[in-house]
Design an enzyme around this catalytic site. Sequence first.
Site, mmCIF file in Angstrom:
data_model
loop_
_atom_site.group_PDB
_atom_site.id
_atom_site.type_symbol
_atom_site.label_atom_id
_atom_site.label_comp_id
_atom_site.label_asym_id
_atom_site.label_seq_id
_atom_site.Cartn_x
_atom_site.Cartn_y
_atom_site.Cartn_z
ATOM 1 N N LYS A 137 23.700 -38.271 25.829
ATOM 2 C CA LYS A 137 22.467 -38.661 25.146
ATOM 3 C C LYS A 137 22.272 -37.753 23.933
ATOM 4 C CE LYS A 137 17.495 -39.123 26.258
ATOM 5 N NZ LYS A 137 16.504 -38.874 27.331
ATOM 6 N N SER A 221 14.325 -43.094 28.306
ATOM 7 C CA SER A 221 14.768 -42.791 26.968
ATOM 8 C C SER A 221 16.282 -42.618 26.846
ATOM 9 C CB SER A 221 14.072 -41.508 26.499
ATOM 10 O OG SER A 221 14.426 -40.395 27.298
ATOM 11 N N SER A 245 13.674 -41.249 32.671
ATOM 12 C CA SER A 245 14.562 -41.558 31.553
ATOM 13 C C SER A 245 16.039 -41.755 31.864
ATOM 14 C CB SER A 245 14.420 -40.492 30.467
ATOM 15 O OG SER A 245 13.148 -40.558 29.867
#
Length: 556
Positions: A137, A221, A245
């Site tokens: 990420k 996210s 997330s």
Amino acid sequence: MRTQVPHRWEWVADKKRKATLAKIPVEWILPEHVIKDAASRRKITGSFIEALLSDRECAITNITSPVLIERICERQYTSTEVTLAYCKRAAFAHQLNNCLHEIFFSDAIKAAGELDAYLANTGETSGPLHGLPVSLKDQFHVKDVETTMGYVSWVGTFEGEKGTGQEFNVESQLVEELKSLGAVLYCKTSCPQTLLLGETVNNLIGSTMNPVNQLLSCGGSSGGEGALLALGGSTIGVGTDIGGSVRIPASFCGVYSIKPSFGRFSYRKVANNDPGQTIVNSAIGFMSTSLPALDLFMESILSTKPWLRDPDVVEIPWRPHLKQQPKKLCFAVMRNDGMCTPHPPIARGVGIAVEAAKRAGHEVVDWQPPPHSEGVAIHGACLGADGGHDVWKQLAILHEPLIPQMEEMYGGGPTDPMPVPEYQDYALKRLRYTARYMEYWNSTVEFTGTGRPVDAVIMPVAPHAAVIPNRYFHYGYTEIADLLNFTAVAIPITTVDKSVDQTPDKFEPLNDEDLKNWKAYDADIYDGAPVGIQLLGRRFDEEHMISIAEEFVKLL
């Protein structure tokens, strides 16, 4: 007629997008007709993207991480061949799905070549993750690679600041650990502006949609991770989780994830939103196409003894003995958190899990802990304590606009931060609430029938399967694990079936939010979307929860 001059942030974003695409080798650029064909389809995972690859590339990118490492070690594949296959599939995934922020394929191929040479010269591997491609990420710093975290304003900076000497020169501790274990890092995946969103939208690349059902969001996210894994462009990736997330995008995209407790793995030198907020900590999380991969990954990382370098990491080595489960388990089930009613396919998915447990002879009881509404209120107050000042500080650098999905939370600009005495009071409220929750869990020994408290709690990840863009109204199902700092695993269960998952004739909403969520359900739009559940465990319960999840996969 006067030509409209773009704002500086628009120019920076456009330049960044083009620079990223330019890092894809020319021979991997997809023809326009393929892009258009993908845009016209609901599902682009599986056979669609595989038709663009060779049989050998498909074989390499369709096996799990442990098997992949094993075949590299046995010299059936070279690290270079494996890395090339994943880089190519990730390049296709990005062109079809818009899921990458950073591409560093050339560095990955070079690193893979060095691993091949090491194996050839020594006859030994460089570590337990030798040759394994790992996606990240875009919060993790990798030397010589940019970190934007979904902010246009961070392009060309170190977390929004210039002239620090840290630009392109910092590496997250976890990244260093992965490299020491033989992992090959090759891309960083998309995340939403602010990180505080269950979708993946930013001003850099726009939206990342769900490749299993492109009418829906991939989640957030760590949304780019979920999309890339679903498209087979990665077999394992690293994300973060402060409100769901890693569990949300995993569930939405039909893959696996684990949110460990904060303090089990290193968050040192990882970029973050409002990093000074430490009452509710963001935890490192892992996502994969298989549970054994998560097991191997965590054990390998902990073998580096991260607690010797990160003061926040607790000295807990991997404990394989905790994976040994009694023959009979007791699960609790929470079908509704009392705030937001799950849509029909989610209710069916929870029911499938419950029935599978019962068929196997396990006990299932109802879960009635301290009200989740109380915990969710504490979580929200802590995350909003700075009044949005960190968000607006980043946006102000280039006068970058707030994305529409965050207008309700931050649209009015920064507000007065929470006073310190009130902030400290919320810290105490969290401790008291967590203690009550733990006491309740301990008390379940009285009615489980196993002589032990409940082993894990079956519950939804979200009240919906994926989400129609801009229709995410309730995060309570995932937020509770972050507030408590408990371990949670997300696993896929089934998919939405529009012929089965119809709404009942009567519905009595619990509140206005519940009504909005219920009205957002459309069986036709959701048809085919993955349906997942989460299994909630206790603090630092990672080994046990991976084993519990593996048991569920067998049952299903």
